[in-house]
Design a protein around this motif. Structure first.
Motif, PDB file in Angstrom:
ATOM      1  N   ALA A  73      72.854  41.855 -17.449  1.00 20.45           N
ATOM      2  CA  ALA A  73      73.934  42.272 -16.554  1.00 20.45           C
ATOM      3  C   ALA A  73      74.948  41.145 -16.362  1.00 20.45           C
ATOM      4  N   THR A  74      74.447  39.925 -16.220  1.00 21.61           N
ATOM      5  CA  THR A  74      75.336  38.784 -16.013  1.00 21.61           C
ATOM      6  C   THR A  74      76.179  38.526 -17.248  1.00 21.61           C
ATOM      7  N   LEU A  75      75.562  38.571 -18.412  1.00 19.05           N
ATOM      8  CA  LEU A  75      76.295  38.343 -19.655  1.00 19.05           C
ATOM      9  C   LEU A  75      77.372  39.396 -19.862  1.00 19.05           C
ATOM     10  N   ILE A  76      77.029  40.664 -19.607  1.00 24.69           N
ATOM     11  CA  ILE A  76      78.022  41.741 -19.785  1.00 24.69           C
ATOM     12  C   ILE A  76      79.219  41.508 -18.872  1.00 24.69           C
ATOM     13  N   PHE A  77      78.967  41.247 -17.588  1.00 25.55           N
ATOM     14  CA  PHE A  77      80.097  41.093 -16.675  1.00 25.55           C
ATOM     15  C   PHE A  77      80.921  39.861 -17.003  1.00 25.55           C
ATOM     16  N   ARG A  78      80.268  38.727 -17.288  1.00 26.39           N
ATOM     17  CA  ARG A  78      81.017  37.488 -17.498  1.00 26.39           C
ATOM     18  C   ARG A  78      81.794  37.495 -18.810  1.00 26.39           C
ATOM     19  N   TRP A  79      81.400  38.328 -19.769  1.00 28.84           N
ATOM     20  CA  TRP A  79      82.232  38.457 -20.959  1.00 28.84           C
ATOM     21  C   TRP A  79      83.600  39.034 -20.582  1.00 28.84           C
ATOM     22  N   PHE A  80      83.615  39.997 -19.674  1.00 26.39           N
ATOM     23  CA  PHE A  80      84.892  40.578 -19.212  1.00 26.39           C
ATOM     24  C   PHE A  80      85.476  39.763 -18.061  1.00 26.39           C
ATOM     25  N   ASN A  81      84.624  39.412 -17.100  1.00 22.12           N
ATOM     26  CA  ASN A  81      84.979  38.562 -15.958  1.00 22.12           C
ATOM     27  C   ASN A  81      86.202  39.092 -15.209  1.00 22.12           C
ATOM     28  N   ARG A  82      86.242  40.390 -15.008  1.00 25.80           N
ATOM     29  CA  ARG A  82      87.382  41.005 -14.331  1.00 25.80           C
ATOM     30  C   ARG A  82      86.854  42.130 -13.445  1.00 25.80           C
ATOM     31  N   VAL A 112      91.768  43.982 -20.304  1.00 25.79           N
ATOM     32  CA  VAL A 112      90.373  44.386 -20.173  1.00 25.79           C
ATOM     33  C   VAL A 112      89.490  43.213 -19.754  1.00 25.79           C
ATOM     34  N   CYS A 113      89.993  42.006 -19.958  1.00 27.54           N
ATOM     35  CA  CYS A 113      89.181  40.831 -19.644  1.00 27.54           C
ATOM     36  C   CYS A 113      90.035  39.769 -18.977  1.00 27.54           C
ATOM     37  N   THR A 114      89.378  38.745 -18.492  1.00 29.02           N
ATOM     38  CA  THR A 114      90.053  37.680 -17.759  1.00 29.02           C
ATOM     39  C   THR A 114      91.034  36.912 -18.639  1.00 29.02           C
ATOM     40  N   GLY A 115      92.007  36.306 -17.985  1.00 30.97           N
ATOM     41  CA  GLY A 115      92.869  35.365 -18.671  1.00 30.97           C
ATOM     42  C   GLY A 115      92.489  33.939 -18.350  1.00 30.97           C
ATOM     43  N   ALA A 116      91.362  33.762 -17.648  1.00 31.84           N
ATOM     44  CA  ALA A 116      90.969  32.437 -17.173  1.00 31.84           C
ATOM     45  C   ALA A 116      90.406  31.568 -18.284  1.00 31.84           C
ATOM     46  N   TYR A 117      89.893  32.184 -19.351  1.00 34.71           N
ATOM     47  CA  TYR A 117      89.408  31.377 -20.462  1.00 34.71           C
ATOM     48  C   TYR A 117      89.605  32.130 -21.764  1.00 34.71           C
ATOM     49  N   MET A 118      89.558  31.376 -22.861  1.00 33.42           N
ATOM     50  CA  MET A 118      89.860  31.923 -24.180  1.00 33.42           C
ATOM     51  C   MET A 118      88.699  32.770 -24.698  1.00 33.42           C
ATOM     52  N   ILE A 119      89.027  33.968 -25.175  1.00 30.01           N
ATOM     53  CA  ILE A 119      88.054  34.822 -25.839  1.00 30.01           C
ATOM     54  C   ILE A 119      88.588  35.122 -27.235  1.00 30.01           C
ATOM     55  N   LYS A 127      90.478  42.801 -28.329  1.00 27.40           N
ATOM     56  CA  LYS A 127      89.655  42.101 -27.350  1.00 27.40           C
ATOM     57  C   LYS A 127      88.474  42.959 -26.925  1.00 27.40           C
ATOM     58  N   LEU A 128      88.713  44.231 -26.635  1.00 25.63           N
ATOM     59  CA  LEU A 128      87.646  45.127 -26.194  1.00 25.63           C
ATOM     60  C   LEU A 128      86.574  45.253 -27.273  1.00 25.63           C
ATOM     61  N   ASN A 268     104.278  18.704 -13.941  1.00 26.05           N
ATOM     62  CA  ASN A 268     104.011  19.731 -14.941  1.00 26.05           C
ATOM     63  C   ASN A 268     103.822  21.100 -14.286  1.00 26.05           C
ATOM     64  N   ARG A 269     104.185  22.142 -15.012  1.00 26.11           N
ATOM     65  CA  ARG A 269     103.965  23.508 -14.549  1.00 26.11           C
ATOM     66  C   ARG A 269     102.512  23.897 -14.808  1.00 26.11           C
ATOM     67  N   LEU A 270     101.915  24.569 -13.840  1.00 30.13           N
ATOM     68  CA  LEU A 270     100.566  25.078 -14.016  1.00 30.13           C
ATOM     69  C   LEU A 270     100.612  26.520 -14.499  1.00 30.13           C
ATOM     70  N   LYS A 271      99.437  27.056 -14.782  1.00 35.00           N
ATOM     71  CA  LYS A 271      99.361  28.377 -15.403  1.00 35.00           C
ATOM     72  C   LYS A 271      99.730  29.507 -14.456  1.00 35.00           C
ATOM     73  N   ARG A 272      99.278  29.394 -13.198  1.00 32.25           N
ATOM     74  CA  ARG A 272      99.465  30.509 -12.268  1.00 32.25           C
ATOM     75  C   ARG A 272     100.015  30.018 -10.939  1.00 32.25           C
ATOM     76  N   ARG A 273     101.019  30.717 -10.443  1.00 30.47           N
ATOM     77  CA  ARG A 273     101.568  30.412  -9.116  1.00 30.47           C
ATOM     78  C   ARG A 273     100.696  31.033  -8.035  1.00 30.47           C
ATOM     79  N   PHE A 274     100.727  30.409  -6.859  1.00 35.15           N
ATOM     80  CA  PHE A 274     100.000  30.952  -5.712  1.00 35.15           C
ATOM     81  C   PHE A 274     100.854  32.014  -5.044  1.00 35.15           C
ATOM     82  N   LYS A 275     100.288  33.198  -4.879  1.00 34.23           N
ATOM     83  CA  LYS A 275     101.012  34.292  -4.269  1.00 34.23           C
ATOM     84  C   LYS A 275     100.472  34.504  -2.855  1.00 34.23           C
TER      85      LYS A 275
END
Length: 275
Positions: A73-82, A112-119, A127-128, A268-275
């Motif tokens: 279950a953990t592996l399935i979710f963390r592959w998508f991480n969304r 379908v998946c996170t943008g937090a790390y490279m897949i 990706k799916l 330097n510019r970071l990846k994501r702005r705080f909203k």
């Protein structure tokens, strides 16, 4: 010598932001211009939105199941991480893996998946399809979890040969299972996997110069530094919140965020702005 003041000062301010926000306090939650502009993870990974969702909807409901079920279950979710993806396939995460049904439910989900790390998907796959393929290849080997319990590092190393699972995803999975089947591991406060962001952050922590650590060659040296930082976190001058103590995961995690903070401070510019 370590630059303890800035490393822990930024951690304390980020933690206070989460407390102010969580208490319902009106904006601004900080006067720090960098924290006001850019998005940073919480000091404790357990406080981040995606991990909180995973904890409530996957980890805790399955805590009494076998180690293999929890790992799957953990592996399935963390592959998508969304979260949005997890909500659409939650019943499948909880029961039997069904790749056809997963593809049907998620074919119109973007992203379908996170943008937090490279897949990296296999060549020619979306990706799916790539994630589903990787999960299919891994599931027959997950019985390995039944022998886990004494070591986070051992579990992490066991995960690395799985198809498509690199050091980062393996560490995310182990960090989740630290609270269940690995809760008695002997190296919770002595081991962490220093990824590239952590390596750069630890270089920033070195006083007097920027040390360029190699995350492949310098793991042992970085572990010594992280253990020293963990010891300093026990000092209330650096971390006065004894109800939320640090483990090695927090040390590694904040080294990544500290690198982001320093990079923004440098202009330097970071990846994501705080909203």
């Amino acid at each position: 010598m370590l630059n303890l003041n800035e490393y822990f000062a930024t951690a304390r301010e980020r933690y206070l932001i989460s407390l102010r926000r969580g208490s319902g306090q009106e904006r601004p939650w900080t006067q720090d211009p960098i924290f006001s502009m850019w998005r940073f993870c919480n000091v404790h990974r357990e406080d981040d939105r995606t991990t909180k969702w995973f904890r409530s909807n996957v980890r805790l409901p399955l805590a009494g199941k076998s180690a293999e079920v929890q790992l799957r279950a953990t592996l399935i979710f963390r592959w998508f991480n969304r979260i949005e993806t997890g909500e659409k396939i939650l019943d499948i995460i909880h029961s039997d893996w069904d790749p056809v049904e997963v593809c049907n439910r998620l074919k119109d989900e973007h992203p379908v998946c996170t943008g937090a790390y490279m897949i990296r998907s296999p060549e020619g796959m979306s990706k799916l399809d790539g994630i589903v393929y990787s999960i299919n290849e891994s599931i027959p080997q997950l019985g390995m979890a039944e022998k886990w319990g004494s070591s986070l590092e051992e579990a992490w190393r066991d995960l690395l040969p799985l198809y498509g699972v690199g050091p980062f995803i393996a560490y995310e999975i182990v960090s989740d299972l630290r609270w269940t089947i690995l809760s008695e591991a002997e190296d919770i406060n002595t081991w962490a996997n220093a990824g590239p962001g952590c390596a750069r952050g630890l270089g920033r922590v070195m006083t007097g110069h920027r040390r360029q650590f190699n995350r492949h060659k310098d793991q042992e040296e970085m572990l010594l530094i992280m253990r020293e930082l963990l010891e300093h976190s026990r000092n209330p001058v650096h971390w006065p919140y004894d109800d939320r103590p640090w483990e090695m995961r927090e040390v590694e995690h904040w080294a990544c965020e500290f690198e982001k903070y320093c990079s923004a401070y440098d202009g330097n510019r970071l990846k994501r702005r705080f909203k």
